[in-house]
Design a protein around this motif. Sequence first.
Motif, mmCIF file in Angstrom:
data_model
loop_
_atom_site.group_PDB
_atom_site.id
_atom_site.type_symbol
_atom_site.label_atom_id
_atom_site.label_comp_id
_atom_site.label_asym_id
_atom_site.label_seq_id
_atom_site.Cartn_x
_atom_site.Cartn_y
_atom_site.Cartn_z
ATOM 1 N N GLU A 163 8.230 -1.207 -8.343
ATOM 2 C CA GLU A 163 7.714 -0.348 -9.307
ATOM 3 C C GLU A 163 6.425 -0.665 -9.494
ATOM 4 O OE1 GLU A 163 10.563 -2.131 -9.288
ATOM 5 O OE2 GLU A 163 12.078 -0.879 -9.310
ATOM 6 N N GLU A 164 5.911 -1.926 -9.729
ATOM 7 C CA GLU A 164 4.657 -2.448 -10.242
ATOM 8 C C GLU A 164 3.594 -1.845 -8.925
ATOM 9 O OE1 GLU A 164 5.280 -6.240 -13.130
ATOM 10 O OE2 GLU A 164 5.410 -6.387 -10.846
ATOM 11 N N LEU A 165 4.124 -2.055 -7.825
ATOM 12 C CA LEU A 165 3.081 -1.605 -6.724
ATOM 13 C C LEU A 165 2.968 -0.324 -6.712
ATOM 14 C CD1 LEU A 165 4.785 -4.128 -4.258
ATOM 15 C CD2 LEU A 165 2.604 -4.303 -4.658
ATOM 16 N N GLN A 166 4.031 0.655 -6.930
ATOM 17 C CA GLN A 166 3.896 1.751 -6.955
ATOM 18 C C GLN A 166 3.036 2.410 -8.118
ATOM 19 O OE1 GLN A 166 5.458 3.788 -4.424
ATOM 20 N NE2 GLN A 166 4.308 5.232 -4.895
ATOM 21 N N VAL A 167 3.114 1.999 -9.310
ATOM 22 C CA VAL A 167 2.432 2.392 -10.428
ATOM 23 C C VAL A 167 0.702 2.022 -9.888
ATOM 24 C CG1 VAL A 167 1.548 1.929 -12.721
ATOM 25 C CG2 VAL A 167 4.084 1.877 -11.891
ATOM 26 N N LEU A 168 0.524 0.813 -9.332
ATOM 27 C CA LEU A 168 -0.926 0.531 -8.781
ATOM 28 C C LEU A 168 -1.219 1.464 -7.936
ATOM 29 C CD1 LEU A 168 -3.227 -1.825 -8.742
ATOM 30 C CD2 LEU A 168 -1.885 -2.877 -6.978
ATOM 31 N N LYS A 169 -0.295 1.992 -7.008
ATOM 32 C CA LYS A 169 -1.077 2.781 -5.995
ATOM 33 C C LYS A 169 -1.192 3.997 -6.570
ATOM 34 C CE LYS A 169 -1.254 4.046 -1.678
ATOM 35 N NZ LYS A 169 -2.025 3.039 -0.665
ATOM 36 N N GLU A 170 -0.388 4.698 -7.486
ATOM 37 C CA GLU A 170 -0.774 5.812 -8.025
ATOM 38 C C GLU A 170 -1.953 5.784 -9.115
ATOM 39 O OE1 GLU A 170 3.126 6.710 -10.123
ATOM 40 O OE2 GLU A 170 3.947 6.975 -7.821
ATOM 41 N N THR A 171 -2.120 4.785 -9.985
ATOM 42 C CA THR A 171 -3.148 4.781 -10.866
ATOM 43 C C THR A 171 -4.483 4.437 -10.358
ATOM 44 O OG1 THR A 171 -2.366 2.551 -11.562
ATOM 45 C CG2 THR A 171 -1.434 4.497 -12.653
ATOM 46 N N LEU A 172 -4.470 3.275 -9.515
ATOM 47 C CA LEU A 172 -5.790 2.882 -9.270
ATOM 48 C C LEU A 172 -5.935 2.928 -7.634
ATOM 49 C CD1 LEU A 172 -5.505 -0.100 -11.908
ATOM 50 C CD2 LEU A 172 -7.084 1.717 -11.812
ATOM 51 N N GLY A 173 -5.229 3.555 -7.098
ATOM 52 C CA GLY A 173 -5.055 3.412 -5.484
ATOM 53 C C GLY A 173 -6.259 3.743 -4.769
ATOM 54 N N HIS A 174 -7.129 4.981 -5.499
ATOM 55 C CA HIS A 174 -8.267 5.473 -4.846
ATOM 56 C C HIS A 174 -9.522 4.722 -4.967
ATOM 57 C CE1 HIS A 174 -7.658 6.794 -8.755
ATOM 58 N NE2 HIS A 174 -8.943 7.108 -8.847
ATOM 59 N N GLN A 175 -9.249 3.718 -5.944
ATOM 60 C CA GLN A 175 -10.670 3.256 -6.462
ATOM 61 C C GLN A 175 -11.264 2.040 -5.665
ATOM 62 O OE1 GLN A 175 -11.424 2.923 -10.524
ATOM 63 N NE2 GLN A 175 -9.682 4.147 -11.007
ATOM 64 N N PHE A 176 -10.368 1.078 -5.132
ATOM 65 C CA PHE A 176 -10.958 -0.246 -4.614
ATOM 66 C C PHE A 176 -10.605 -0.302 -3.099
ATOM 67 C CE2 PHE A 176 -8.634 -0.817 -8.949
ATOM 68 C CZ PHE A 176 -9.969 -0.836 -9.640
ATOM 69 N N ASP A 177 -10.906 -1.656 -2.660
ATOM 70 C CA ASP A 177 -10.550 -1.886 -1.120
ATOM 71 C C ASP A 177 -9.305 -3.010 -1.604
ATOM 72 O OD1 ASP A 177 -12.437 -0.743 0.017
ATOM 73 O OD2 ASP A 177 -13.712 -2.442 0.228
ATOM 74 N N PHE A 178 -8.121 -2.619 -0.851
ATOM 75 C CA PHE A 178 -6.966 -3.538 -1.368
ATOM 76 C C PHE A 178 -6.951 -4.485 -0.174
ATOM 77 C CE2 PHE A 178 -6.447 0.223 -3.973
ATOM 78 C CZ PHE A 178 -5.890 -0.297 -5.051
ATOM 79 N N TYR A 179 -6.099 -5.803 -0.776
ATOM 80 C CA TYR A 179 -5.992 -6.852 0.284
ATOM 81 C C TYR A 179 -4.767 -7.643 -0.267
ATOM 82 C CZ TYR A 179 -10.852 -5.928 1.761
ATOM 83 O OH TYR A 179 -11.961 -5.650 2.175
ATOM 84 N N VAL A 180 -3.608 -7.395 0.633
ATOM 85 C CA VAL A 180 -2.448 -8.436 0.049
ATOM 86 C C VAL A 180 -2.666 -9.744 0.399
ATOM 87 C CG1 VAL A 180 0.203 -8.512 0.642
ATOM 88 C CG2 VAL A 180 -1.092 -6.158 0.538
ATOM 89 N N LYS A 181 -2.252 -10.328 -0.763
ATOM 90 C CA LYS A 181 -2.359 -11.879 -0.387
ATOM 91 C C LYS A 181 -0.926 -12.370 -0.548
ATOM 92 C CE LYS A 181 -3.180 -13.104 -5.228
ATOM 93 N NZ LYS A 181 -1.844 -13.092 -5.640
ATOM 94 N N ASP A 182 -0.748 -13.714 0.072
ATOM 95 C CA ASP A 182 0.575 -14.584 -0.324
ATOM 96 C C ASP A 182 0.264 -15.460 -1.413
ATOM 97 O OD1 ASP A 182 2.018 -13.622 2.116
ATOM 98 O OD2 ASP A 182 1.251 -15.038 3.515
ATOM 99 N N ASP A 183 1.197 -15.102 -2.290
ATOM 100 C CA ASP A 183 0.785 -15.929 -3.619
ATOM 101 C C ASP A 183 1.116 -17.439 -3.708
ATOM 102 O OD1 ASP A 183 0.712 -13.026 -4.366
ATOM 103 O OD2 ASP A 183 1.324 -13.490 -6.271
ATOM 104 N N LEU A 184 2.171 -17.741 -2.781
ATOM 105 C CA LEU A 184 2.712 -19.001 -2.421
ATOM 106 C C LEU A 184 2.652 -19.138 -0.927
ATOM 107 C CD1 LEU A 184 5.302 -20.258 -4.773
ATOM 108 C CD2 LEU A 184 2.848 -20.473 -5.179
ATOM 109 N N LEU A 185 2.218 -20.570 -0.597
ATOM 110 C CA LEU A 185 2.237 -20.729 0.872
ATOM 111 C C LEU A 185 3.361 -21.924 0.936
ATOM 112 C CD1 LEU A 185 -1.634 -20.982 1.747
ATOM 113 C CD2 LEU A 185 0.005 -19.194 2.426
#
Length: 472
Positions: free
Chosen positions: A326-348
């Motif tokens: 749900e949060e990822l979807q909201v991010l995509k819909e609200t701010l998805g056009h503005q930035f360069d996106f990079y997915v990180k691994d929060d934990l290794l």
Amino acid sequence: MLEITINGNKYQVEKGQTILEAAKKCGVLIPHFCYHPCLSIPGNCRICLVKVEGWNDLTLSCLNPVVDGMKIETESQEVLEARKSVMQFITLNHPVDCGVCDKSGECILQNYHFAHNGEKSISNEPKNHQEKFYEVSERIILDNERCIVCSRCVRFTDEISKSHALGIFKRGDHAVVRRVNEATPLQDPYSDNIIDICPVGALLSKDFLYKDRVWYLKETHSICPGCDRGCNIKIWSRKEEWKLKNLSHKNNLIARITPHITPEVNGHWICNKARDLAKYFERPRQLIPQINNREVSLSTAVKETQELIKKSKRIAFIVSSWGSNEELQVLKETLGHQFDFYVKDDLLPQKHEVIEDQILIRRNKNPNRFSAVQLFGSKDFPRGEAFDLVVVWGEGFDFHLLDTNTRVIQFTSYRDIISEKAIVLIPISTMLERSGHYTNGLGVTSSFEQVFEIPQKVIHASELFKMLGRKA
Ligand code: SF4
Ligand code: SF4
Ligand code: FES
């Protein structure tokens, strides 16, 4: 299909099932201790005896398959008397420990005693005392007096975790469960499942020992975020009506974690990492919005974030692989056009952790990388690239990848090294303070429910994205 009769009622059942399994599907519960649906069937406890018409003796329902036309009695006088005798035999040497036993309130032996026996011990002999606390591992102790030698724990280590670590030694009422190799500590990343499947309070979690009573606790359906298997779990915490007044900090602690049976994800099991999630979630939190390490109100921090975004030309957004669908979807819909996106691994993967196996544990140690990558791609963050601003969502971003002039904004739940470098820091809720869905590395989506209230001054990431999207 076969037709069978149980207690005078006719049922259609599938071929190849035992009487106990078929009866269960028909809604007739036959008591059982040693039988477990995921383990082999030793038929050693004898509590599941039933009468089959035409057979001379009572028979073990866990061992014998149904055949067409079979007529079964599970509640006849003969069966009830046999069940009572078996209960008297099993409890012969059992201590009257229920008042202090961790299993109390969810113990099958206790329940069956009330349902099928209810009498005082008929033995004139003193009880056979056994070693009270045998150390199975640094996580588990065994109370031998409570053990009914059902062998579930031994079969688990042989057939499921395959550590082959436990065995039953000696005979008769001297029989005890022991580590097969006494000189070697038990090494089994799935060991705590034996605590769950022990039908009595013999195997005990050291972590949970004497800390709570199960009737003070409620269970909330959740997901283990320890790897992208996303095992379904139950998080146990204080019930509202049993909240403590003088030790109120305990009300928001995880009391224990057990598996939520989910055939398509984790079956009946979880690994020990899930049991230890309290240690992960109860680390020092980031609870106060800050600008340049000074406390501010949430609205001021949000406003400053909007200003910085407006002023910056090139912005990278580092996406958390702990964000819900749900949060990822909201991010995509609200701010998805503005930035360069990079997915990180929060934990290794951590030192001494099992990286991967053929049972449940998977290589990626984040619960929702699957969805994050589907929405935002999988390109690596370009080391040293000159971004004006980097917005980091969650933990684990390698600050050394940044150009020294790059400004940082962080949305996080926990204190970490980037927090000190962030111009703006906005505290966000943990997965225990919200509900949502994760999709595991195999593409299966599960849900998690809110366990605790969200602290004041902390915001859900989805609400934050909406606020930023409205005015940015
Ligand atoms: S310790 Fe528990 S699971 Fe193991 S044999 Fe004894 S009663 Fe069964
Ligand atoms: S296998 Fe992964 S998701 Fe399952 S309990 Fe272990 S760490 Fe958690
Ligand atoms: S459940 Fe059948 S013998 Fe134990």
